[in-house]
Design a protein around this motif. Structure first.
Motif, PDB file in Angstrom:
ATOM      1  N   TRP A 228       0.840  -1.183   0.000  1.00  0.00           N
ATOM      2  CA  TRP A 228       0.000   0.000   0.000  1.00  0.00           C
ATOM      3  C   TRP A 228       0.882   1.242   0.000  1.00  0.00           C
ATOM      4  N   LEU A 229       0.760   2.011  -1.076  1.00  0.00           N
ATOM      5  CA  LEU A 229       1.521   3.246  -1.226  1.00  0.00           C
ATOM      6  C   LEU A 229       0.783   4.369  -0.502  1.00  0.00           C
ATOM      7  N   LEU A 230       1.436   4.955   0.492  1.00  0.00           N
ATOM      8  CA  LEU A 230       0.858   6.021   1.307  1.00  0.00           C
ATOM      9  C   LEU A 230      -0.400   5.566   2.035  1.00  0.00           C
ATOM     10  N   GLY A 231      -0.533   4.239   2.167  1.00  0.00           N
ATOM     11  CA  GLY A 231      -1.686   3.704   2.864  1.00  0.00           C
ATOM     12  C   GLY A 231      -2.982   3.790   2.112  1.00  0.00           C
ATOM     13  N   VAL A 232      -2.941   4.201   0.836  1.00  0.00           N
ATOM     14  CA  VAL A 232      -4.180   4.388   0.059  1.00  0.00           C
ATOM     15  C   VAL A 232      -4.142   3.612  -1.251  1.00  0.00           C
ATOM     16  N   LEU A 233      -3.032   3.717  -1.986  1.00  0.00           N
ATOM     17  CA  LEU A 233      -2.945   3.148  -3.329  1.00  0.00           C
ATOM     18  C   LEU A 233      -2.333   1.759  -3.272  1.00  0.00           C
ATOM     19  N   PRO A 234      -3.070   0.709  -3.716  1.00  0.00           N
ATOM     20  CA  PRO A 234      -2.493  -0.642  -3.717  1.00  0.00           C
ATOM     21  C   PRO A 234      -1.529  -0.820  -4.885  1.00  0.00           C
ATOM     22  N   VAL A 235      -0.392  -1.396  -4.607  1.00  0.00           N
ATOM     23  CA  VAL A 235       0.635  -1.635  -5.627  1.00  0.00           C
ATOM     24  C   VAL A 235       0.980  -3.123  -5.617  1.00  0.00           C
ATOM     25  N   PRO A 236       0.526  -3.902  -6.627  1.00  0.00           N
ATOM     26  CA  PRO A 236       0.870  -5.327  -6.660  1.00  0.00           C
ATOM     27  C   PRO A 236       2.331  -5.526  -7.041  1.00  0.00           C
ATOM     28  N   HIS A 237       2.892  -6.636  -6.627  1.00  0.00           N
ATOM     29  CA  HIS A 237       4.278  -6.963  -6.965  1.00  0.00           C
ATOM     30  C   HIS A 237       4.401  -8.478  -7.069  1.00  0.00           C
ATOM     31  N   GLY A 238       5.536  -8.915  -7.559  1.00  0.00           N
ATOM     32  CA  GLY A 238       5.785 -10.355  -7.695  1.00  0.00           C
ATOM     33  C   GLY A 238       5.002 -10.950  -8.843  1.00  0.00           C
ATOM     34  N   ASN A 239       4.547 -12.190  -8.638  1.00  0.00           N
ATOM     35  CA  ASN A 239       3.835 -12.864  -9.722  1.00  0.00           C
ATOM     36  C   ASN A 239       2.420 -12.338  -9.929  1.00  0.00           C
ATOM     37  N   LEU A 240       1.982 -11.366  -9.146  1.00  0.00           N
ATOM     38  CA  LEU A 240       0.716 -10.696  -9.451  1.00  0.00           C
ATOM     39  C   LEU A 240       0.826  -9.796 -10.678  1.00  0.00           C
ATOM     40  N   LEU A 241       2.053  -9.495 -11.102  1.00  0.00           N
ATOM     41  CA  LEU A 241       2.251  -8.678 -12.301  1.00  0.00           C
ATOM     42  C   LEU A 241       2.318  -9.497 -13.581  1.00  0.00           C
ATOM     43  N   LEU A 242       2.356 -10.807 -13.470  1.00  0.00           N
ATOM     44  CA  LEU A 242       2.492 -11.641 -14.674  1.00  0.00           C
ATOM     45  C   LEU A 242       1.283 -11.554 -15.605  1.00  0.00           C
ATOM     46  N   PRO A 243       0.037 -11.484 -15.124  1.00  0.00           N
ATOM     47  CA  PRO A 243      -1.076 -11.314 -16.079  1.00  0.00           C
ATOM     48  C   PRO A 243      -0.959 -10.036 -16.901  1.00  0.00           C
ATOM     49  N   ALA A 244      -0.586  -8.931 -16.263  1.00  0.00           N
ATOM     50  CA  ALA A 244      -0.417  -7.683 -17.015  1.00  0.00           C
ATOM     51  C   ALA A 244       0.754  -7.772 -17.986  1.00  0.00           C
ATOM     52  N   PHE A 245       1.815  -8.462 -17.585  1.00  0.00           N
ATOM     53  CA  PHE A 245       2.958  -8.640 -18.490  1.00  0.00           C
ATOM     54  C   PHE A 245       2.554  -9.442 -19.724  1.00  0.00           C
ATOM     55  N   GLY A 246       1.823 -10.537 -19.531  1.00  0.00           N
ATOM     56  CA  GLY A 246       1.375 -11.337 -20.676  1.00  0.00           C
ATOM     57  C   GLY A 246       0.438 -10.567 -21.586  1.00  0.00           C
ATOM     58  N   ALA A 247      -0.447  -9.751 -20.991  1.00  0.00           N
ATOM     59  CA  ALA A 247      -1.376  -8.968 -21.813  1.00  0.00           C
ATOM     60  C   ALA A 247      -0.643  -7.909 -22.622  1.00  0.00           C
ATOM     61  N   ALA A 248       0.319  -7.221 -22.001  1.00  0.00           N
ATOM     62  CA  ALA A 248       1.048  -6.167 -22.711  1.00  0.00           C
ATOM     63  C   ALA A 248       1.880  -6.736 -23.855  1.00  0.00           C
ATOM     64  N   VAL A 249       2.560  -7.840 -23.624  1.00  0.00           N
ATOM     65  CA  VAL A 249       3.385  -8.433 -24.681  1.00  0.00           C
ATOM     66  C   VAL A 249       2.521  -8.943 -25.826  1.00  0.00           C
ATOM     67  N   THR A 250       1.433  -9.612 -25.510  1.00  0.00           N
ATOM     68  CA  THR A 250       0.565 -10.157 -26.564  1.00  0.00           C
ATOM     69  C   THR A 250      -0.075  -9.050 -27.387  1.00  0.00           C
ATOM     70  N   TYR A 251      -0.578  -8.029 -26.733  1.00  0.00           N
ATOM     71  CA  TYR A 251      -1.224  -6.931 -27.463  1.00  0.00           C
ATOM     72  C   TYR A 251      -0.208  -6.186 -28.338  1.00  0.00           C
ATOM     73  N   THR A 252       1.004  -6.009 -27.842  1.00  0.00           N
ATOM     74  CA  THR A 252       2.027  -5.338 -28.641  1.00  0.00           C
ATOM     75  C   THR A 252       2.415  -6.164 -29.860  1.00  0.00           C
ATOM     76  N   LEU A 253       2.516  -7.470 -29.696  1.00  0.00           N
ATOM     77  CA  LEU A 253       2.830  -8.328 -30.843  1.00  0.00           C
ATOM     78  C   LEU A 253       1.706  -8.320 -31.868  1.00  0.00           C
ATOM     79  N   LEU A 254       0.466  -8.318 -31.413  1.00  0.00           N
ATOM     80  CA  LEU A 254      -0.655  -8.243 -32.352  1.00  0.00           C
ATOM     81  C   LEU A 254      -0.631  -6.937 -33.137  1.00  0.00           C
ATOM     82  N   ALA A 255      -0.302  -5.847 -32.479  1.00  0.00           N
ATOM     83  CA  ALA A 255      -0.213  -4.569 -33.184  1.00  0.00           C
ATOM     84  C   ALA A 255       0.972  -4.538 -34.149  1.00  0.00           C
ATOM     85  N   GLY A 256       2.083  -5.146 -33.760  1.00  0.00           N
ATOM     86  CA  GLY A 256       3.248  -5.165 -34.642  1.00  0.00           C
ATOM     87  C   GLY A 256       3.071  -6.051 -35.848  1.00  0.00           C
TER      88      GLY A 256
END
Length: 301
Positions: A228-256
């Protein structure tokens, strides 16, 4: 008469004075000879066979000019028919992004249930201080992290594919933002839903079971979480970021790899429209065939 003074009766110094009209008699020989003779037709055409519509640049209509000087009727297909895109409304774009994020966040719940089914429970032993692992180095927590990583990566890839095909009109930065934010919201939802499956039973046994009793602990993450950043904003870390990583890479490849520069399907051009000359230009007539052997020669006169 001289080159500087073509009129013999006009003085050189009177350049601004109009020349006197010619006499009523025969026209001077110079005026008749000043008219240039007609240009001969180019080679390849017989007398009277030279089409007037196929002149050189600047000597015919605009539709019969050389390539680069063609009229609007011979332009590439779609240059005149394509209307400018309608201005995108910011509120509609924001509503589209929020709707996609909400939908992906809701889909995080079944993802967590699937993770709870596939991830193994960890055997524990009740002691006077609490629950401890039944084995010195159990492999179940590592397997739970691995299953969540694989499922989260696959979820991100499928989410990017779904948004790419469902939001065709929003392909580009808007679609990428919706995919990344949606998978970022779905990962904590999947984690919390999956870890709570069987958690009530574990807490009950932890409070009421006698010392030395063995039971299992539901799957949980050790390689990921939320800060929790400043006790208000949640910031995920670790393997909770893997879904966003897979989505960003796949969408970028589709656009390319997209075959359309604007990332939207465009109509196929008509090959017949790529003509440099207007359709109204008459084709040159064929050369006359030579006379057959033994045919009578036309009279000459």
């Amino acid at each position: 008469m001289s080159p500087d003074n073509p009129d013999p009766e006009r003085h050189v110094d009177d350049a601004d004075r109009p020349a006197p009209p010619p006499s009523s008699g025969a026209a001077p020989a110079e005026s008749a000879s000043a008219v240039p003779p007609p240009a001969a037709p180019p080679t390849g055409f017989g007398p009277g066979e030279y089409p007037a519509a196929t002149g050189y640049p600047g000597e015919g209509p605009a539709a019969t000019a050389y390539p680069g000087e063609y009229s609007a009727a011979t332009a590439y297909p779609g240059e005149a028919e394509l209307a400018p895109d309608e201005p995108r409304r910011p509120l509609r774009t924001v509503a589209t992004v929020l709707g996609a994020v909400l939908a992906l966040a809701v889909l995080g719940a079944p993802l967590g249930l699937l993770w709870a089914v596939l991830a193994p429970d960890t055997p524990v032993l009740k002691t006077a201080e609490g629950a401890i692992y039944a084995q010195p180095q159990p492999e179940q927590p590592i397997a739970a992290d691995g299953w969540f990583s694989l499922l989260g990566l696959a979820f991100g890839v499928l989410a990017a594919l779904a948004l790419w095909f469902l939001l065709r009109r929003r392909r580009g930065p808007v679609g990428l933002l919706a995919a990344v934010l949606g998978t970022l919201a779905a990962a904590p939802v999947a984690w919390q839903v999956g870890r709570r499956v069987g958690l009530a039973t574990f807490d009950r046994l932890l409070d009421s079971a006698p010392a030395g009793q063995a039971f299992t602990k539901p799957a949980d993450l050790r390689a990921g979480g939320v800060d929790w950043l400043l006790g208000v904003l949640p910031v995920p870390h670790g393997n909770l970021l893997l879904p966003a990583f897979g989505a960003a890479v796949t969408y970028t490849l589709l656009a390319g790899w997209s075959r359309w520069p604007g990332l939207r399907p465009e109509p196929e051009p008509d090959p017949a429209a790529f003509s440099w000359v207007s359709a109204g230009t008459p084709a040159p007539t064929a050369a006359p065939e030579p006379p057959a052997p033994g045919a009578a020669e036309p009279p000459r006169g």
